[in-house]
Design a protein around this motif. Structure first.
Motif, PDB file in Angstrom:
ATOM      1  N   ALA A   1       0.784  -1.283   0.040  1.00  0.00           N
ATOM      2  CA  ALA A   1      -0.188  -0.172   0.071  1.00  0.00           C
ATOM      3  C   ALA A   1       0.709   1.152   0.099  1.00  0.00           C
ATOM      4  O   ALA A   1       0.656   2.419  -0.528  1.00  0.00           O
ATOM      5  N   LEU A   2       1.880   1.345   0.759  1.00  0.00           N
ATOM      6  CA  LEU A   2       2.872   2.282   0.756  1.00  0.00           C
ATOM      7  C   LEU A   2       3.735   2.677  -0.399  1.00  0.00           C
ATOM      8  O   LEU A   2       4.153   3.603  -0.464  1.00  0.00           O
TER       9      LEU A   2
ATOM     10  N   THR B   1       0.384   7.894  -4.755  1.00  0.00           N
ATOM     11  CA  THR B   1      -1.165   8.343  -4.806  1.00  0.00           C
ATOM     12  C   THR B   1      -1.535   7.884  -3.171  1.00  0.00           C
ATOM     13  O   THR B   1      -2.300   8.814  -2.440  1.00  0.00           O
ATOM     14  N   ARG B   2      -1.364   6.738  -2.768  1.00  0.00           N
ATOM     15  CA  ARG B   2      -1.821   6.352  -1.791  1.00  0.00           C
ATOM     16  C   ARG B   2      -1.013   6.822  -0.453  1.00  0.00           C
ATOM     17  O   ARG B   2      -1.523   7.361   0.547  1.00  0.00           O
ATOM     18  N   ARG B   3       0.283   7.339  -0.693  1.00  0.00           N
ATOM     19  CA  ARG B   3       0.898   8.134   0.377  1.00  0.00           C
ATOM     20  C   ARG B   3       0.415   9.428   0.385  1.00  0.00           C
ATOM     21  O   ARG B   3       0.277   9.897   1.448  1.00  0.00           O
TER      22      ARG B   3
ATOM     23  N   THR C   1     -11.104   5.241  -9.141  1.00  0.00           N
ATOM     24  CA  THR C   1      -9.836   5.043  -8.876  1.00  0.00           C
ATOM     25  C   THR C   1      -9.332   5.418  -7.474  1.00  0.00           C
ATOM     26  O   THR C   1      -8.706   4.731  -6.698  1.00  0.00           O
ATOM     27  N   VAL C   2      -9.899   6.562  -6.942  1.00  0.00           N
ATOM     28  CA  VAL C   2      -9.876   6.775  -5.480  1.00  0.00           C
ATOM     29  C   VAL C   2     -10.191   5.829  -4.686  1.00  0.00           C
ATOM     30  O   VAL C   2      -9.711   5.501  -3.599  1.00  0.00           O
TER      31      VAL C   2
ATOM     32  N   ILE D   1      -7.317  -0.475  -0.870  1.00  0.00           N
ATOM     33  CA  ILE D   1      -6.008  -0.941  -0.584  1.00  0.00           C
ATOM     34  C   ILE D   1      -5.456  -0.601   0.790  1.00  0.00           C
ATOM     35  O   ILE D   1      -4.914  -1.306   1.559  1.00  0.00           O
ATOM     36  N   LEU D   2      -5.468   0.813   0.916  1.00  0.00           N
ATOM     37  CA  LEU D   2      -5.318   1.338   2.157  1.00  0.00           C
ATOM     38  C   LEU D   2      -6.135   0.757   3.393  1.00  0.00           C
ATOM     39  O   LEU D   2      -5.517   0.287   4.564  1.00  0.00           O
TER      40      LEU D   2
END
Length: 103
Positions: free
Chosen positions: A7-8, A12-14, A40-41, A47-48
């Protein structure tokens, strides 16, 4: 921890995590910071969430996302453990010496 690192690994996730450090936000509020579709968001948030980096809280008809700080505490402890590996080896050697002296 594998899911956490996966995830990290995504920029974008960060960025989403950085947004959430200021407090909870709805998916729509998060989406407004990016030039991508809501789907997408939503995928990034999923995932986060699966990695336990964020948790969701339903308030009325909206879902708000917030950081799960306990996972970040675990990550910090993990990295500190790696950083202090030499100290751990020294501590183990010292304990072994004490046990030998007691025998």
């Amino acid at each position: 921890m594998q899911k956490t690192f996966k995830a990290l690994s995504d920029k974008t996730r960060r960025e989403i995590l950085v947004l959430l450090k200021n407090g909870e936000m709805s998916a729509g509020e998060i989406e407004s910071h990016f030039d991508m579709t809501f789907a997408t968001v939503s995928h990034h948030l999923s995932i986060l969430k699966d990695a336990n980096l964020v948790q969701d809280v339903k308030k009325g008809k909206y879902i708000y996302y917030e950081l799960n700080t306990s996972v970040f505490d675990d990550l910090i402890a993990f990295f500190m453990g790696i950083k202090d590996a030499k100290n751990v080896r020294d501590d183990i050697a010292e304990i072994a010496e004490r046990e030998d002296e007691e025998k």
